[in-house]
Design a protein around this motif. Structure first.
Motif, PDB file in Angstrom:
ATOM      1  N   ARG A 102      -2.803  -8.750  -8.926  1.00  0.00           N
ATOM      2  CA  ARG A 102      -3.789  -7.795  -8.378  1.00  0.00           C
ATOM      3  C   ARG A 102      -4.042  -8.031  -7.015  1.00  0.00           C
ATOM      4  N   ARG A 103      -2.465  -8.133  -6.222  1.00  0.00           N
ATOM      5  CA  ARG A 103      -2.438  -8.604  -4.854  1.00  0.00           C
ATOM      6  C   ARG A 103      -1.867  -7.076  -4.292  1.00  0.00           C
ATOM      7  N   ALA A 104      -2.283  -6.977  -2.998  1.00  0.00           N
ATOM      8  CA  ALA A 104      -1.541  -5.735  -2.345  1.00  0.00           C
ATOM      9  C   ALA A 104      -0.132  -6.021  -1.805  1.00  0.00           C
ATOM     10  N   LEU A 105       0.503  -4.973  -1.536  1.00  0.00           N
ATOM     11  CA  LEU A 105       1.618  -5.108  -0.944  1.00  0.00           C
ATOM     12  C   LEU A 105       1.852  -4.672   0.305  1.00  0.00           C
ATOM     13  N   ARG A 106       2.687  -5.292   1.186  1.00  0.00           N
ATOM     14  CA  ARG A 106       3.158  -4.721   2.764  1.00  0.00           C
ATOM     15  C   ARG A 106       4.185  -3.979   2.487  1.00  0.00           C
ATOM     16  N   VAL A 107       4.471  -2.614   2.561  1.00  0.00           N
ATOM     17  CA  VAL A 107       5.533  -1.929   2.240  1.00  0.00           C
ATOM     18  C   VAL A 107       6.234  -1.257   3.318  1.00  0.00           C
ATOM     19  N   ILE A 154      11.370   3.023  -0.871  1.00  0.00           N
ATOM     20  CA  ILE A 154      10.699   1.520  -0.159  1.00  0.00           C
ATOM     21  C   ILE A 154      11.837   0.679   0.182  1.00  0.00           C
ATOM     22  N   GLU A 155      11.803   0.432   1.462  1.00  0.00           N
ATOM     23  CA  GLU A 155      12.630  -0.641   2.095  1.00  0.00           C
ATOM     24  C   GLU A 155      12.628  -1.928   1.760  1.00  0.00           C
ATOM     25  N   LYS A 156      11.441  -2.279   1.976  1.00  0.00           N
ATOM     26  CA  LYS A 156      11.048  -3.652   1.820  1.00  0.00           C
ATOM     27  C   LYS A 156       9.526  -3.549   1.388  1.00  0.00           C
TER      28      LYS A 156
END
Length: 174
Positions: A102-107, A154-156
């Motif tokens: 349940r953690r956000a991503l930086r994409v 999504i590159e990263k």
């Protein structure tokens, strides 16, 4: 306790009532066939984990059940239409881990209308596998709404320390 995110009751983690279930031969065969035919078999990092998990399930089963299930698994295979690039495999892995924690991503998204990569914080709510790719649905901080992204765009993806909650009623919309 009542879990607001999923709108259901759950046993507390400190409760020691967990008992390894006893599966009937047909139940075990169905479960292991489902794992064997899973689209996760197409991801190199997961193939070994799936085999290890099914071996643990089979370990406490009678010899005849182990033999018949092994025969079934050895006689079946999954042929995915997609040959996932390393970048997609890594993105899928990060998304699955983020959902689990349940953690956000930086994409970083490719192919935006601005013709340059776009960074956003993404709270991933669910992941879906199609015959060609993986799609992630969640709240994008850049778009200010729930969006679905193709993993190939999504590159990263990097897991952040930010915890998020799935909005009440999200699953009821599907």
């Amino acid at each position: 306790y009542y879990d607001d995110d999923t709108a259901c009751y759950r046993l507390s983690e400190c409760n020691d009532l967990a008992v390894t279930p006893r599966f009937e031969a047909n139940e075990l065969t169905t479960l292991i066939a489902a794992v064997h035919f899973s689209v996760l078999q197409g991801l190199p990092n997961y193939r070994g984990l799936l085999r290890q998990s099914t071996a643990k399930l089979l370990a406490r089963s009678p010899q005849d059940v182990r033999h018949s299930v092994s025969r079934l698994v050895d006689s079946c295979s999954v042929r995915t239409l997609a040959n996932y690039p390393d970048q997609t495999v890594q993105v899928v892995h990060h998304v699955l881990q983020a959902i689990r924690q349940r953690r956000a991503l930086r994409v970083t998204l490719l192919g935006s209308s601005r013709h340059e990569p776009l960074d956003t914080r993404l709270a991933p709510y669910e992941m879906a596998a199609t015959s060609e790719t993986w799609e992630v649905t969640g709240r994008s901080s850049y778009h200010h709404e729930i969006r679905t992204f193709d993993s190939r765009d999504i590159e990263k993806a990097e897991i952040t320390s930010e915890i998020y909650a799935i909005p009440r009623g999200f699953r009821n919309r599907h």
